[in-house]
Design a protein around this motif. Sequence first.
Motif, PDB file in Angstrom:
ATOM      1  N   ALA A  96      89.850 106.391  46.015  1.00  0.00           N
ATOM      2  CA  ALA A  96      88.900 105.791  45.077  1.00  0.00           C
ATOM      3  C   ALA A  96      88.385 106.816  44.079  1.00  0.00           C
ATOM      4  O   ALA A  96      88.265 106.526  42.881  1.00  0.00           O
ATOM      5  N   ILE A  97      88.081 108.030  44.537  1.00  0.00           N
ATOM      6  CA  ILE A  97      87.626 109.093  43.634  1.00  0.00           C
ATOM      7  C   ILE A  97      88.709 109.442  42.637  1.00  0.00           C
ATOM      8  O   ILE A  97      88.444 109.614  41.435  1.00  0.00           O
ATOM      9  N   LEU A  98      89.936 109.531  43.098  1.00  0.00           N
ATOM     10  CA  LEU A  98      91.061 109.837  42.214  1.00  0.00           C
ATOM     11  C   LEU A  98      91.263 108.719  41.186  1.00  0.00           C
ATOM     12  O   LEU A  98      91.465 108.997  39.995  1.00  0.00           O
ATOM     13  N   ALA A  99      91.164 107.475  41.607  1.00  0.00           N
ATOM     14  CA  ALA A  99      91.334 106.348  40.678  1.00  0.00           C
ATOM     15  C   ALA A  99      90.219 106.336  39.627  1.00  0.00           C
ATOM     16  O   ALA A  99      90.480 106.093  38.444  1.00  0.00           O
ATOM     17  N   LEU A 100      88.983 106.618  40.033  1.00  0.00           N
ATOM     18  CA  LEU A 100      87.884 106.668  39.075  1.00  0.00           C
ATOM     19  C   LEU A 100      88.050 107.809  38.084  1.00  0.00           C
ATOM     20  O   LEU A 100      87.759 107.651  36.896  1.00  0.00           O
ATOM     21  N   ALA A 101      88.508 108.948  38.554  1.00  0.00           N
ATOM     22  CA  ALA A 101      88.713 110.092  37.660  1.00  0.00           C
ATOM     23  C   ALA A 101      89.814 109.795  36.639  1.00  0.00           C
ATOM     24  O   ALA A 101      89.664 110.110  35.450  1.00  0.00           O
ATOM     25  N   ILE A 102      90.904 109.187  37.076  1.00  0.00           N
ATOM     26  CA  ILE A 102      91.999 108.847  36.167  1.00  0.00           C
ATOM     27  C   ILE A 102      91.532 107.801  35.145  1.00  0.00           C
ATOM     28  O   ILE A 102      91.828 107.904  33.955  1.00  0.00           O
ATOM     29  N   THR A 103      90.768 106.816  35.601  1.00  0.00           N
ATOM     30  CA  THR A 103      90.260 105.778  34.703  1.00  0.00           C
ATOM     31  C   THR A 103      89.319 106.370  33.668  1.00  0.00           C
ATOM     32  O   THR A 103      89.418 106.062  32.475  1.00  0.00           O
ATOM     33  N   LEU A 104      88.395 107.211  34.100  1.00  0.00           N
ATOM     34  CA  LEU A 104      87.457 107.838  33.175  1.00  0.00           C
ATOM     35  C   LEU A 104      88.188 108.719  32.159  1.00  0.00           C
ATOM     36  O   LEU A 104      87.882 108.681  30.962  1.00  0.00           O
ATOM     37  N   GLY A 105      89.170 109.464  32.606  1.00  0.00           N
ATOM     38  CA  GLY A 105      89.948 110.296  31.697  1.00  0.00           C
ATOM     39  C   GLY A 105      90.714 109.478  30.675  1.00  0.00           C
ATOM     40  O   GLY A 105      90.756 109.822  29.491  1.00  0.00           O
ATOM     41  N   THR A 106      91.301 108.374  31.113  1.00  0.00           N
ATOM     42  CA  THR A 106      92.056 107.509  30.203  1.00  0.00           C
ATOM     43  C   THR A 106      91.142 106.863  29.162  1.00  0.00           C
ATOM     44  O   THR A 106      91.467 106.830  27.973  1.00  0.00           O
ATOM     45  N   VAL A 107      89.993 106.372  29.602  1.00  0.00           N
ATOM     46  CA  VAL A 107      89.056 105.734  28.674  1.00  0.00           C
ATOM     47  C   VAL A 107      88.544 106.746  27.655  1.00  0.00           C
ATOM     48  O   VAL A 107      88.498 106.465  26.452  1.00  0.00           O
ATOM     49  N   LEU A 108      88.158 107.927  28.115  1.00  0.00           N
ATOM     50  CA  LEU A 108      87.689 108.949  27.179  1.00  0.00           C
ATOM     51  C   LEU A 108      88.786 109.385  26.223  1.00  0.00           C
ATOM     52  O   LEU A 108      88.527 109.636  25.047  1.00  0.00           O
TER      53      LEU A 108
END
Length: 67
Positions: free
Chosen positions: A27-39
């Motif tokens: 879950a932490i990895l998925a949130l980090a990837i999502t945040l990076g993609t959005v930014l």
Amino acid sequence: MTQTPFQGPVIQVKPQPDVYTLLILVAILALAITLGTVLYFLLSAPPTGAGLKIGDLVGHVKALGAK
């Protein structure tokens, strides 16, 4: 008179990681990837993204605190 049996020193064992530890890491990895993609898409140039600056993203937070 009843006596309790003597028990030697108890060894504390560190708990082993289980499936919930793995789920939290995923879950932490998925949130980090999502945040990076959005930014990335918000801050990249207009043909690909929105072309915003960092100040555009955090400027509204400062405005809320000033009220």
